[in-house]
Every structure is written in C-alpha cells, then in structure tokens.
Motif scaffolding. Structure first.
Motif, mmCIF file in Angstrom:
data_model
loop_
_atom_site.group_PDB
_atom_site.id
_atom_site.type_symbol
_atom_site.label_atom_id
_atom_site.label_comp_id
_atom_site.label_asym_id
_atom_site.label_seq_id
_atom_site.Cartn_x
_atom_site.Cartn_y
_atom_site.Cartn_z
ATOM 1 N N ALA A 41 0.838 -1.212 0.000
ATOM 2 C CA ALA A 41 0.000 0.000 0.000
ATOM 3 C C ALA A 41 0.865 1.250 0.000
ATOM 4 C CB ALA A 41 -0.927 -0.017 1.213
ATOM 5 N N SER A 42 2.082 1.152 -0.543
ATOM 6 C CA SER A 42 3.022 2.284 -0.513
ATOM 7 C C SER A 42 3.172 2.893 -1.892
ATOM 8 C CB SER A 42 4.415 1.829 -0.081
ATOM 9 O OG SER A 42 4.368 1.155 1.123
ATOM 10 N N CYS A 43 3.137 4.204 -1.902
ATOM 11 C CA CYS A 43 3.468 4.925 -3.131
ATOM 12 C C CYS A 43 4.912 4.581 -3.543
ATOM 13 C CB CYS A 43 3.341 6.421 -2.838
ATOM 14 S SG CYS A 43 3.719 7.472 -4.202
ATOM 15 N N MET A 46 5.893 2.276 -6.408
ATOM 16 C CA MET A 46 5.698 2.682 -7.808
ATOM 17 C C MET A 46 6.853 3.524 -8.348
ATOM 18 S SD MET A 46 2.969 1.428 -8.787
ATOM 19 C CE MET A 46 2.148 0.230 -7.762
ATOM 20 N N ALA A 47 7.792 3.878 -7.485
ATOM 21 C CA ALA A 47 8.809 4.862 -7.893
ATOM 22 C C ALA A 47 9.778 4.291 -8.919
ATOM 23 C CB ALA A 47 9.576 5.328 -6.657
ATOM 24 N N GLY A 48 10.385 5.215 -9.665
ATOM 25 C CA GLY A 48 11.390 4.821 -10.655
ATOM 26 C C GLY A 48 12.734 4.545 -10.002
ATOM 27 N N CYS A 179 4.936 8.718 9.278
ATOM 28 C CA CYS A 179 5.390 8.646 7.874
ATOM 29 C C CYS A 179 4.317 7.958 7.055
ATOM 30 C CB CYS A 179 6.703 7.860 7.785
ATOM 31 S SG CYS A 179 8.101 8.680 8.553
ATOM 32 N N ARG A 180 3.096 8.403 7.199
ATOM 33 C CA ARG A 180 1.970 7.718 6.545
ATOM 34 C C ARG A 180 1.753 8.156 5.111
ATOM 35 N NH1 ARG A 180 -2.942 9.109 9.668
ATOM 36 N NH2 ARG A 180 -1.728 10.917 10.349
ATOM 37 N N GLY A 181 2.645 8.972 4.563
ATOM 38 C CA GLY A 181 2.425 9.433 3.202
ATOM 39 C C GLY A 181 1.120 10.196 3.108
ATOM 40 N N ARG A 302 7.688 13.864 -5.865
ATOM 41 C CA ARG A 302 8.220 12.903 -6.829
ATOM 42 C C ARG A 302 9.684 12.576 -6.542
ATOM 43 N NH1 ARG A 302 8.552 17.046 -11.871
ATOM 44 N NH2 ARG A 302 10.812 17.197 -11.925
ATOM 45 N N HIS A 303 10.106 12.879 -5.296
ATOM 46 C CA HIS A 303 11.523 12.682 -4.954
ATOM 47 C C HIS A 303 11.690 11.765 -3.756
ATOM 48 C CE1 HIS A 303 11.207 16.833 -6.740
ATOM 49 N NE2 HIS A 303 11.936 16.178 -7.603
ATOM 50 N N GLY A 304 10.890 10.710 -3.711
ATOM 51 C CA GLY A 304 10.893 9.872 -2.508
ATOM 52 C C GLY A 304 12.252 9.303 -2.168
HETATM 53 C C1 LIG Z 1 4.694 6.644 -10.769
HETATM 54 C C2 LIG Z 1 5.612 7.220 -9.741
HETATM 55 C C3 LIG Z 1 6.957 7.362 -10.031
HETATM 56 C C4 LIG Z 1 7.844 7.885 -9.079
HETATM 57 N N1 LIG Z 1 9.177 7.947 -9.380
HETATM 58 C C5 LIG Z 1 10.064 8.359 -8.441
HETATM 59 C C6 LIG Z 1 11.479 8.345 -8.706
HETATM 60 O O1 LIG Z 1 11.949 7.986 -9.778
HETATM 61 N N2 LIG Z 1 12.328 8.749 -7.725
HETATM 62 C C7 LIG Z 1 11.874 9.147 -6.514
HETATM 63 O O2 LIG Z 1 12.706 9.489 -5.649
HETATM 64 N N3 LIG Z 1 10.529 9.173 -6.220
HETATM 65 C C8 LIG Z 1 9.611 8.800 -7.157
HETATM 66 N N4 LIG Z 1 8.267 8.800 -6.893
HETATM 67 C C9 LIG Z 1 7.791 9.410 -5.645
HETATM 68 C C10 LIG Z 1 7.869 8.471 -4.457
HETATM 69 O O3 LIG Z 1 7.276 7.250 -4.785
HETATM 70 C C11 LIG Z 1 7.162 9.116 -3.260
HETATM 71 O O4 LIG Z 1 7.698 10.390 -3.007
HETATM 72 C C12 LIG Z 1 7.381 8.266 -2.008
HETATM 73 O O5 LIG Z 1 7.034 6.953 -2.264
HETATM 74 C C13 LIG Z 1 6.613 8.757 -0.810
HETATM 75 O O6 LIG Z 1 7.008 7.916 0.244
HETATM 76 P P1 LIG Z 1 6.305 7.881 1.647
HETATM 77 O O7 LIG Z 1 7.057 6.887 2.451
HETATM 78 O O8 LIG Z 1 6.114 9.257 2.165
HETATM 79 O O9 LIG Z 1 4.822 7.328 1.343
HETATM 80 P P2 LIG Z 1 4.359 5.826 1.050
HETATM 81 O O10 LIG Z 1 5.364 5.113 0.216
HETATM 82 O O11 LIG Z 1 2.982 5.896 0.519
HETATM 83 O O12 LIG Z 1 4.380 5.148 2.466
HETATM 84 C C14 LIG Z 1 3.412 5.420 3.454
HETATM 85 C C15 LIG Z 1 3.118 4.100 4.172
HETATM 86 O O13 LIG Z 1 2.333 4.364 5.311
HETATM 87 C C16 LIG Z 1 1.397 3.311 5.447
HETATM 88 N N5 LIG Z 1 0.288 3.802 6.277
HETATM 89 C C17 LIG Z 1 -0.595 4.784 5.976
HETATM 90 N N6 LIG Z 1 -1.433 4.984 7.010
HETATM 91 C C18 LIG Z 1 -1.064 4.106 7.996
HETATM 92 C C19 LIG Z 1 -1.525 3.854 9.318
HETATM 93 N N7 LIG Z 1 -2.540 4.569 9.867
HETATM 94 N N8 LIG Z 1 -0.927 2.881 10.048
HETATM 95 C C20 LIG Z 1 0.110 2.165 9.532
HETATM 96 N N9 LIG Z 1 0.607 2.376 8.274
HETATM 97 C C21 LIG Z 1 0.029 3.347 7.519
HETATM 98 C C22 LIG Z 1 0.994 3.019 4.016
HETATM 99 O O14 LIG Z 1 0.404 1.730 3.901
HETATM 100 C C23 LIG Z 1 2.334 3.118 3.308
HETATM 101 O O15 LIG Z 1 3.018 1.891 3.269
HETATM 102 C C24 LIG Z 1 7.361 8.300 -7.818
HETATM 103 C C25 LIG Z 1 5.990 8.137 -7.519
HETATM 104 C C26 LIG Z 1 5.130 7.605 -8.465
HETATM 105 C C27 LIG Z 1 3.680 7.425 -8.117
#
Ligand SMILES: Cc1cc2nc3c(=O)[nH]c(=O)nc-3n(C[C@H](O)[C@H](O)[C@H](O)COP(=O)(O)OP(=O)(O)OC[C@H]3O[C@@H](n4cnc5c(N)ncnc54)[C@H](O)[C@@H]3O)c2cc1C
Length: 339
Positions: A41-43, A46-48, A179-181, A302-304
């Motif tokens: 369930a993580s964005c 999907m990252a590159g 860090c729930r995105g 877009r910079h995860g």
């Molecule tokens: C198509 C695409 C291409 C991309 N390409 C790149 C790239 O090339 N390079 C790059 O650096 N970035 C890229 N990104 C961006 C990157 O994917 C995001 O910036 C990053 O994934 C965000 O990370 P995050 O950990 O904040 O969120 P997420 O990865 O979404 O993680 C949040 C987590 O929290 C969990 N969660 C939510 N609520 C709860 C709760 N209440 N209790 C427990 N768990 C919970 C979720 O299930 C999830 O696993 C891209 C994104 C997309 C969609």
C-alpha cells in the motif's frame, strides 16, 4: 538507562529511512505498517528510483539539489544495489531546443555527440544527435532497496509489524514518527496527492546501463533499467487525486514514448501498469513538523528515494535538537543510549 522508544508509522521509503537513521543513532525503534506486506500500500513501490538531483534541478527548487546530492552517498553506503553510472537526457532532433533549455536550467553535465553517446549506450546509436550526460547521478530498484532496508532494520533489531493501522496519537511510545504518506492528510491538511502512472516492461532486446530521460514538450518520459531485462517507464504527473488504474491515454503515451526511444520496446512484454498518488505540500518540498512527541515527516512528492535520506536526517536532528519550535520541553526528548 533504558533506551527511549520510537514508533514509526508507515513502511514506505520515508518510514524505513527514518527508522534506520534513528536506530543508527541509538534509539529503540519499531515500525508499524497497515498493509500485510512491504510495499503493498506504498506509493514508494511505484517509484522509478532515480537519484538524479541535477536533472531534477532543471524543473524544481534549488533545495532539491542541496537536499538530494548527499542521498547518493547515503544509499550507496547502505544498499549495494545503488548504481552510480550517471544518467542521460536525450531529445528527438525536432526537440533539440528542449535539450538546450534543460541544460541552461541546471549544472554538472557533459554534452555528448552521437559518437560518444553510442560508446556509452550502444543501443541508442544512430537515434540521437546530441545528449546530456549527468555523470554523478545514480539509480536503484526501489523494491529491492525497500526490502534491503527492511533486512538491515531486522539485523538492528527493528521490527516491522504489518497489518496494523495506527494513529500517531494512539501510539504507545516516547516519540512517534508519522510517515503515513498521503494518509497523513488528516493531520497535515495542506498535503495533496499528485497522480503518477508508470509501466514496467520486459524488453530482452534492449540494453541500457543508466536511466534515460527523453524530453518532449508534452510528455517527458524516463526509462530506468532494472535486473532481469525489466524497464520501468515513467511517469505521468497529473494534478488529480483520482486513484484507480492507469488510463489508456497514459499507457499509450508512456509506451509510445518508450517506443520512440528504442523500437525494440515495441516487442516488450507489459509486466505491470501501476498508479499512485505522490504526497506533496504546496511548494512540493518535503517537511518535518513536530507537535509534542509526534514528528510528522512528509511531502516527498516525486523525490521519494532522492530525498528520504534528507528527511530521515531532519527527523533525527529534530529528536536531538533542543531549541526547535516545539510544544515539548527537553525532558520529553528521547535520550541516546548510553554505552
Ligand atoms: C509513478 C511514480 C513514479 C515515481 N518515481 C520516483 C522516482 O523515480 N524517484 C523518486 O525518488 N521518487 C519517485 N516517486 C515518488 C515516491 O514514490 C514518493 O515520493 C514516495 O514513495 C513517498 O514515500 P512515503 O514513504 O512518504 O509514502 P508511502 O510510500 O505511501 O508510504 C506510506 C506508508 O504508510 C502506510 N500507512 C498509511 N497509514 C497508515 C496507518 N494509519 N498505520 C500504519 N501504516 C500506515 C501506508 O500503507 C504506506 O506503506 C514516484 C511516484 C510515483 C507514483
């Protein structure tokens, strides 16, 4: 003295990087994730996985460069799958002015002519007259990188508990890192989702050693090589919070751009079509906000993978800094483990 405990909520790239940075600084950390498996369930799934601060600088704020450059070493030191081969930017002959405009907005690149390009990437030979090489950039496979971070955390005694949906307020720990995105929008109302779509294909007849961006006035595209003849083709960027499968328009545009990069992509197998919402603040820069014992780390947009190391350091610094703007007094801050 017992180590202070920290719960990190969310096992995306933000959560795992923060957990590792905090564990490396001696705190007792646990991660909880609502999904039943890593990435489900993580964005971040999907990252590159491009670690390309100089390319990103062409279309973003200067902070992306300064925050992003150290992340190449951060990943290289922790994940052996980090490939430091640089990245390329190309354009079709009719779009060559785009290449010059791109170069004018950034730094640390070399112009390549067709002969030098073919030395670096033989499969692109004969198709592009000029290219930009960013020799200091890197890339990684995000899914392998996340799995590796989980392994490193396990070795350090940091458990990831799956299948638990937790709110920061309910977390039973000295400190909580949210860090729930995008799911953290209940606490961060200025967070928005920016839709991104991507395709993974298997192309046995294409060989690339580094990510390639192809500039186009309407749909800039990138192709990131992965193991087993896989290529990630990305990504759309749509100001929409609509979830749901990749649209036909996006799939066609991404795949035709890849086909324009190399005709052998026409024979590739489609392995996966994926879409998610990138969490972003209005200025598209990441932020760490502290409210008492809760630290919220978000907005990677877009910079995860590029900015997660910066975010993790900022979170850890917030833990160990006493004069931050916070409602919590120093007594509530976790203490480092005493040797
Ligand atoms: C198509 C695409 C291409 C991309 N390409 C790149 C790239 O090339 N390079 C790059 O650096 N970035 C890229 N990104 C961006 C990157 O994917 C995001 O910036 C990053 O994934 C965000 O990370 P995050 O950990 O904040 O969120 P997420 O990865 O979404 O993680 C949040 C987590 O929290 C969990 N969660 C939510 N609520 C709860 C709760 N209440 N209790 C427990 N768990 C919970 C979720 O299930 C999830 O696993 C891209 C994104 C997309 C969609």
């Amino acid at each position: 003295m017992a180590r202070s405990s920290v719960i990190v909520i969310g096992a995306g790239v933000a959560g795992l990087s923060c957990a590792l940075e905090l564990a490396e600084r001696g705190l007792s950390v646990e991660v909880v994730e609502r999904a039943s498996t890593l990435g489900a369930a993580s964005c971040s799934w999907m990252a590159g996985g491009m670690l390309a601060p100089w390319c990103e600088r062409a279309s973003t704020e200067p902070e992306i460069l300064s925050y992003g450059i150290p992340s190449i070493d951060w990943w290289s030191q922790r994940f052996a799958g980090t490939v430091r081969n640089g990245s390329l930017v190309v354009a079709q002959p009719r779009d060559l002015p785009e290449l010059a405009r791109f170069a004018a907005r950034t730094e640390r690149y070399q112009w390549l002519d067709a002969a030098r390009l073919v030395e670096l990437e033989p499969d692109l030979g004969g198709r592009f007259r000029r290219a930009l090489l960013f020799p200091d950039e890197a890339h990684l496979d995000p899914r392998r990188a996340l799995a590796h971070l989980a392994e490193v955390l396990a070795i350090r005694g940091v458990a990831i508990k799956f299948g638990i949906e937790l709110s920061a307020e309910a977390a039973d720990a000295d400190m909580v890192v949210d860090c729930r995105g995008l799911a953290a929008r209940d606490a961060l109302p200025d967070l928005r989702g920016v839709r991104g779509e991507m395709v993974v294909v298997r192309a046995r007849d294409v060989r690339l050693s580094r990510p390639v961006r192809m500039l186009h006035p309407r749909l800039p595209l990138y192709v990131v090589p992965r193991a087993d003849d896989l290529f990630m083709i990305g990504a759309t960027m749509i100001e929409s919070e609509q979830r749901g499968p990749v649209s036909v328009r996006s799939a066609v545009e991404l795949m035709s751009a890849a086909f324009a990069l190399h005709p052998a992509f026409g024979e590739a197998e489609i392995v996966e079509l994926g879409a998610d919402l990138r969490p972003a603040f209005p200025d598209n820069l990441p932020q760490v906000r502290r409210d008492g014992r809760i630290v919220r780390a978000n907005g990677l947009f877009r910079h995860g993978f590029l900015l997660a190391p910066w975010l993790a350091r900022a979170v850890a610094d917030a833990f160990f800094t006493t004069d931050i703007d916070s409602e919590t007094d120093d007594a509530d801050l976790p203490q480092r483990r005493r040797a």
